[in-house]
Write a protein that holds these residues in place. Structure first.
Motif, PDB file in Angstrom:
ATOM      1  N   MET A  24       0.995  -1.279   0.462  1.00 57.02           N
ATOM      2  CA  MET A  24      -0.460  -0.272   0.031  1.00 57.02           C
ATOM      3  C   MET A  24       0.431   1.034  -0.117  1.00 57.02           C
ATOM      4  SD  MET A  24      -3.120   1.146   3.048  1.00 57.02           S
ATOM      5  CE  MET A  24      -1.402   2.359   3.679  1.00 57.02           C
ATOM      6  N   HIS A  27       0.594   8.838   0.031  1.00 56.09           N
ATOM      7  CA  HIS A  27       1.361   9.859   0.155  1.00 56.09           C
ATOM      8  C   HIS A  27       0.790  10.892   1.196  1.00 56.09           C
ATOM      9  CE1 HIS A  27       2.415   8.840  -4.142  1.00 56.09           C
ATOM     10  NE2 HIS A  27       2.443   9.790  -4.282  1.00 56.09           N
ATOM     11  N   ARG A  35      -3.597  11.136   1.567  1.00 57.31           N
ATOM     12  CA  ARG A  35      -3.572   9.987   0.626  1.00 57.31           C
ATOM     13  C   ARG A  35      -3.768   8.793  -0.182  1.00 57.31           C
ATOM     14  NH1 ARG A  35      -4.142  13.232  -4.013  1.00 57.31           N
ATOM     15  NH2 ARG A  35      -6.405  14.165  -3.664  1.00 57.31           N
ATOM     16  N   ILE A  36      -4.469   7.439  -0.594  1.00 58.21           N
ATOM     17  CA  ILE A  36      -3.537   6.832  -0.418  1.00 58.21           C
ATOM     18  C   ILE A  36      -3.487   6.485  -1.952  1.00 58.21           C
ATOM     19  CG2 ILE A  36      -3.751   3.886  -0.632  1.00 58.21           C
ATOM     20  CD1 ILE A  36      -3.479   5.252   2.219  1.00 58.21           C
ATOM     21  N   THR A  37      -2.355   5.656  -2.882  1.00 56.84           N
ATOM     22  CA  THR A  37      -2.507   6.495  -4.215  1.00 56.84           C
ATOM     23  C   THR A  37      -2.242   4.910  -4.973  1.00 56.84           C
ATOM     24  OG1 THR A  37       0.484   6.223  -3.673  1.00 56.84           O
ATOM     25  CG2 THR A  37      -1.218   8.081  -3.672  1.00 56.84           C
ATOM     26  N   ASP A  38      -1.816   4.104  -4.126  1.00 52.54           N
ATOM     27  CA  ASP A  38      -2.322   2.640  -5.350  1.00 52.54           C
ATOM     28  C   ASP A  38      -1.966   1.591  -4.022  1.00 52.54           C
ATOM     29  OD1 ASP A  38       0.502   4.488  -6.763  1.00 52.54           O
ATOM     30  OD2 ASP A  38      -0.606   2.701  -8.170  1.00 52.54           O
ATOM     31  N   GLU A  39      -2.116   0.283  -4.768  1.00 52.06           N
ATOM     32  CA  GLU A  39      -2.350  -0.849  -3.777  1.00 52.06           C
ATOM     33  C   GLU A  39      -2.126  -1.871  -4.659  1.00 52.06           C
ATOM     34  OE1 GLU A  39      -4.371  -1.770  -0.222  1.00 52.06           O
ATOM     35  OE2 GLU A  39      -5.390  -3.134  -1.842  1.00 52.06           O
ATOM     36  N   LEU A  40      -0.858  -2.938  -4.057  1.00 51.61           N
ATOM     37  CA  LEU A  40      -0.822  -3.858  -5.097  1.00 51.61           C
ATOM     38  C   LEU A  40      -1.314  -5.129  -4.234  1.00 51.61           C
ATOM     39  CD1 LEU A  40       0.428  -2.069  -6.578  1.00 51.61           C
ATOM     40  CD2 LEU A  40       2.447  -4.006  -7.680  1.00 51.61           C
ATOM     41  N   SER A  41      -1.217  -6.185  -4.659  1.00 47.71           N
ATOM     42  CA  SER A  41      -1.866  -7.438  -3.805  1.00 47.71           C
ATOM     43  C   SER A  41      -1.703  -8.203  -4.470  1.00 47.71           C
ATOM     44  CB  SER A  41      -3.821  -7.131  -3.794  1.00 47.71           C
ATOM     45  OG  SER A  41      -4.292  -8.845  -2.997  1.00 47.71           O
ATOM     46  N   GLU A 304      -2.936   0.190   7.097  1.00 47.71           N
ATOM     47  CA  GLU A 304      -3.393   1.947   7.215  1.00 47.71           C
ATOM     48  C   GLU A 304      -3.005   2.197   8.868  1.00 47.71           C
ATOM     49  OE1 GLU A 304      -5.734  -0.216   6.072  1.00 47.71           O
ATOM     50  OE2 GLU A 304      -6.068   0.960   4.494  1.00 47.71           O
TER      51      GLU A 304
ATOM     52  N   HIS B   2       2.354  12.162  -9.441  1.00 49.99           N
ATOM     53  CA  HIS B   2       1.263  12.472  -8.194  1.00 49.99           C
ATOM     54  C   HIS B   2       1.313  13.991  -8.186  1.00 49.99           C
ATOM     55  CE1 HIS B   2      -0.850   8.492  -8.290  1.00 49.99           C
ATOM     56  NE2 HIS B   2      -0.011   8.172  -7.982  1.00 49.99           N
ATOM     57  N   THR B 381      -7.386   8.347  -9.639  1.00 51.44           N
ATOM     58  CA  THR B 381      -6.819   8.263  -8.111  1.00 51.44           C
ATOM     59  C   THR B 381      -6.487   9.702  -7.619  1.00 51.44           C
ATOM     60  OG1 THR B 381      -4.649   6.604  -9.537  1.00 51.44           O
ATOM     61  CG2 THR B 381      -4.393   7.489  -7.128  1.00 51.44           C
ATOM     62  N   ASP B 384      -9.719   8.755  -5.546  1.00 54.01           N
ATOM     63  CA  ASP B 384      -9.366   7.721  -4.309  1.00 54.01           C
ATOM     64  C   ASP B 384      -9.248   6.306  -5.288  1.00 54.01           C
ATOM     65  OD1 ASP B 384     -10.845   5.314  -2.590  1.00 54.01           O
ATOM     66  OD2 ASP B 384     -11.654   4.799  -4.141  1.00 54.01           O
ATOM     67  N   TYR B 385      -8.089   5.492  -5.030  1.00 49.07           N
ATOM     68  CA  TYR B 385      -7.536   4.706  -5.188  1.00 49.07           C
ATOM     69  C   TYR B 385      -8.159   3.555  -6.256  1.00 49.07           C
ATOM     70  CZ  TYR B 385      -4.826   0.563  -7.189  1.00 49.07           C
ATOM     71  OH  TYR B 385      -3.802  -0.083  -7.593  1.00 49.07           O
ATOM     72  N   TYR B 386      -8.765   2.869  -5.190  1.00 49.97           N
ATOM     73  CA  TYR B 386      -9.712   1.619  -5.255  1.00 49.97           C
ATOM     74  C   TYR B 386     -11.088   1.805  -6.608  1.00 49.97           C
ATOM     75  CZ  TYR B 386      -7.802   0.782  -0.991  1.00 49.97           C
ATOM     76  OH  TYR B 386      -6.304   0.982  -0.354  1.00 49.97           O
ATOM     77  N   ARG B 456       3.072  -3.212 -14.121  1.00 46.49           N
ATOM     78  CA  ARG B 456       2.134  -3.330 -13.291  1.00 46.49           C
ATOM     79  C   ARG B 456       3.088  -3.195 -12.475  1.00 46.49           C
ATOM     80  NH1 ARG B 456      -0.376  -1.936 -10.549  1.00 46.49           N
ATOM     81  NH2 ARG B 456      -2.201  -3.558  -9.176  1.00 46.49           N
ATOM     82  N   ARG B 458       5.701  -0.710 -12.679  1.00 51.31           N
ATOM     83  CA  ARG B 458       5.211   0.741 -13.339  1.00 51.31           C
ATOM     84  C   ARG B 458       7.603   0.895 -13.023  1.00 51.31           C
ATOM     85  NH1 ARG B 458       1.316   3.794 -11.170  1.00 51.31           N
ATOM     86  NH2 ARG B 458       0.187   2.548 -11.540  1.00 51.31           N
TER      87      ARG B 458
END
Lengths: 513, 513
Positions: A24, A27, A35-41, A304, B2, B381, B384-386, B456, B458
């Motif tokens: 996660m 920034h 602000r959450i700017t990316d999430e890789l899962s 978080e 960003h 983004t 919201d990221y999701y 992916r 980046r």
């Protein structure tokens, strides 16, 4: 003005769990906005095929290493130097833990911190407190390898424990024997869960307290329930899942063979179809044990919680004290709202609210919604000026306001939608409506609209508002700053007073005074 | 990354017209990006009751002065020092012009620049060229006191003239005699309009050229037509109004008494109900004269034209050379898009597009849409990221992309909506669909999706893509940078290849190579 706050710091939180590994990226400007700017899962299933001797399998470890390498690559590509890598139950309990950590370090350079059970509970609770504004209650995080339970009081973590009630672990122990669920297996699983929960004597909920669910199982259950109800609000954070609806969901899951579950249960991620039953049963038994009528789902959890330590570094306890205020100001800062105008409009609107209390009968909840709408009504300008009322509503409904319930957030969005013009219609409310909601929106939006036009010049010309009169004739006296001419503001406000007049069923005459 | 581009400069454009006075505030970084952040509009009706001796009435001048004072106050409150105040036909033609300018100066300190007829035409055309990407054609701006006509060739203003065909002026001359329109008055008005247009011998449109409408009348007609059709796209800029539909509109307006028009004609602003007929007739006769089949409405006009002089200060002609590219990059910069990732994804997607030309048969228009989507797919983004795919689409549809038609803009939004997952459905297209649109979206979104997952990490790991094979079996060879490991990107892309496979009706195997 209109300059978004620069979020100059960045951090990558890596959470290596028993089911998934997640990165996660946030920034932030410490203590001010984030602000959450990316999430890789990545679906790592680290505890899959856990050997009898407690060792994680080689192929599972390899998946984990590959995932973390991807995450490190991502952080490097983004110039993110600060990385917080943690591992939870699967690694914690592994007999070959040291080897796993060594492999991770060799492949990525990252030193993983293995959280204790208590720490896992703590960070999950911290994420919840700062994500929902939980004051007192219980937090339950059902993960892959373990489930953590925490008690929160007055916004602080008091105690927490880990249990082996993870969805992946339980499925492997009890349910991995064919496509259909056998009643005997279900009983053994339920008994095992109840036994583990019995050891947590403090797992009780007082009537005014809340039981919060965190993690993949809780989110999946919320998604399924939301789909089944055609729930109009898009955010998971704050979603309430009742015991009755959960029971109905569990029944359906039991009936369906694993392969059919994603299709028949919209909202269920396909990679969770096999483990959802075990997770749902843990949630169900915990609700029963705690005597809770519902589960409130948190979109914020362990990751978080770890983030908030970075965000509020100088606190002994990184809890956001007034979450509602913070959420509103966070959003405003992210969008570069004009603080002076927003503050002034808010002040005028609240002044009207307070002077009309006997007429509308509203209290703290409505006042808090009006406050938030006053602050945020113009943030939509960042997309386009001409329909910025629509865009403000869109942003609020999609970014969310941690600390406010879904219903409150939907009301706030409505007030922003109608702050310039138009007749409110209930169809625009993005939450199941409650009795009196249309009147509520009309009466509050009318105040915001007057306040907005009373600051049309953006010069904060009107310093004071006083309502006089009664019955069907009210006078609004608007005092200009000494030497200032407020005729234009008053004229504009009078022109926009029709919503007020119909909402409060009276004539309104606005004059300087 | 960003970080939105800082728009450090600000300007207030004040346009004192015959019907309305407007203040438009823009924030900008010269030559790079801009955003309109506020607009104040006051209905001044400056030329109302114009005396036989050509003098503006005292009460009308007073309204104008009050409006401009409000605008000045607003600019002061915002710290906007650079103000560009212009006046057009009503002041230009007024016998007491000097007095009007003196009063404005005394009340606000602003020295108004009175535009000549040609200058009025020029700035309107400039606004259109930079707002629609008009290459060659005619621009028509029907205002309150006058109507300007311009000829544009190869993106440059060639000639322009003013005529007295303003909606307010014509209404006062011919139609201000009761609620219902008398056929004789209509004939006299039409003859007057035709005579004035006859003097513009150059008012002809070649088949490939466009007739663009600017100003309040054109916008009101577009709004009414849009409402009547339940048109799914919210922006006016680029809206096409055909001659047939305009004729039907005019018939309806003639039938209705003034007071009933706003109610029966949704989209008609109530303060335009009396003057809309005269304005609509000017548009109708001009379309006839120019032999144009439709009017394309521009949301940008004189004010934006004046703004572009400030925005591109060192040009002899402040025309944006490649408007589509500029619009896309403008939006990206406003939202702080990650240029490196966006560029790379775009490059990969276009490489696939070019290698598949024989299969899809698409050309420059589709390629330009794919380019834009590659650049903008992540801008959501900021909300919201999701669900950022949804938000990217929302922003594009609401901010607009000057230079792209509505249909193209709606396609671009669709590509962004589906760049991560999901099966495209035509219902999400926010423009009247054209044959083949669903296939178009599926085939293009499939390329964008592969490209997205191929980056992916980046880290721009994949340097080259080569498609091999034919018929139902394709191989995609993805070359990693020397020494780099692309297994993760390839694995992720393979997992997301189902849309490609169904859109192109073939199996796709992705390998390093």
């Amino acid at each position: 003005m209109h300059t978004p706050l620069a979020l100059s710091r960045r951090v990558g939180i890596i959470d290596l769990g028993s089911n998934s590994a997640r990165l996660m990226i946030a920034h932030y400007a410490p203590g001010q906005a984030y602000r959450i700017t990316d999430e890789l899962s990545r679906r790592v299933r680290l505890s899959e095929g856990l050997a009898a001797d407690g060792r994680l399998r080689t192929v599972a470890i390899l998946r984990a290493v590959q995932a973390v390498r991807l995450f490190k690559l991502f952080c490097d590509a983004h110039g993110i130097k600060r990385i917080v890598p943690v591992a939870t139950a699967a690694v914690r309990d592994a007999a070959n833990r040291a080897d796993v950590l060594r492999q991770l370090r060799a492949a990525t350079g990252l030193r993983f911190r293995v959280l204790t059970g208590r720490e896992e509970a703590y960070y999950g609770a911290l994420g919840v407190v700062n994500g929902l504004g939980l004051s007192s209650g219980l937090v339950m995080d059902v993960g892959g390898g373990s489930a953590e339970f925490s008690r929160v009081e007055r916004g602080r973590f008091r105690r927490g424990e880990t249990t082996p009630l993870g969805a992946v672990r339980l499925t492997e122990m009890f349910l991995n024997n064919g496509d259909h669920v056998r009643p005997a297996a279900l009983r053994r699983l339920t008994d095992y869960v109840d036994e583990a929960l019995d050891r947590l004597a403090w797992l009780r909920l007082a009537p005014v307290e809340t039981l919060v669910g965190v993690g993949g199982t809780a989110r999946a259950l919320a998604r399924m329930d939301r789909e089944a109800r055609h729930y109009p609000f898009g955010l998971l954070n704050g979603y309430e899942l009742t015991r009755q609806r959960l029971a109905a969901l569990v029944e359906r899951i039991i009936e369906l063979p694993v392969a059919e579950r994603p299709k028949q249960l919209p909202g269920l991620p396909s990679d969770r179809a096999d483990i959802i039953l075990a997770g749902a049963l843990v949630v169900q038994r915990a609700l029963h044990r705690a005597r809770a009528s519902a589960l409130v789902v948190s979109g914020h959890g362990l990751r978080e919680g770890l983030f908030f330590e970075a965000f509020l570094p100088h606190s002994t306890s990184p809890v956001i004290r007034d979450l509602r205020t913070f959420s509103v100001l966070n959003l405003g800062r992210l969008y570069g709202y004009e603080a002076a105008h927003a503050e002034h409009v808010t002040r005028l609107a609240l002044s009207l609210f307070d002077q009309l209390t006997e007429r509308h009968g509203y209290a703290a909840e409505e006042r808090a919604c009006l406050w938030a709408a006053g602050q945020l009504h113009d943030i939509g300008t960042v997309i386009d000026y001409y329909d910025h009322h629509k865009h403000s509503a869109y942003i609020i409904l999609n970014a969310g306001l941690p600390g406010y319930s879904h219903h409150e957030t939907a009301l706030i969005a409505m007030l922003c939608l109608y702050h310039r013009k138009g007749q409110p219609v209930l169809a625009e409310l993005r939450a199941p409506p409650r009795p009196g909601d249309l009147d509520r929106v009309r009466r509050l939006a009318a105040l915001l609209r007057l306040a907005e036009y009373l600051d049309r010049s953006r010069a904060q010309t009107i310093t004071r508002l006083r309502l006089e009169g009664s019955g069907k004739r009210l006078r609004l006296l608007a005092r200009p700053r000494p030497g200032a001419d407020a005729r234009v503001e008053i004229w504009e406000a009078q022109r926009s007073a029709d919503l007020f007049q119909s909402a409060y069923n009276c004539q309104l005459v606005i004059e300087p005074g």
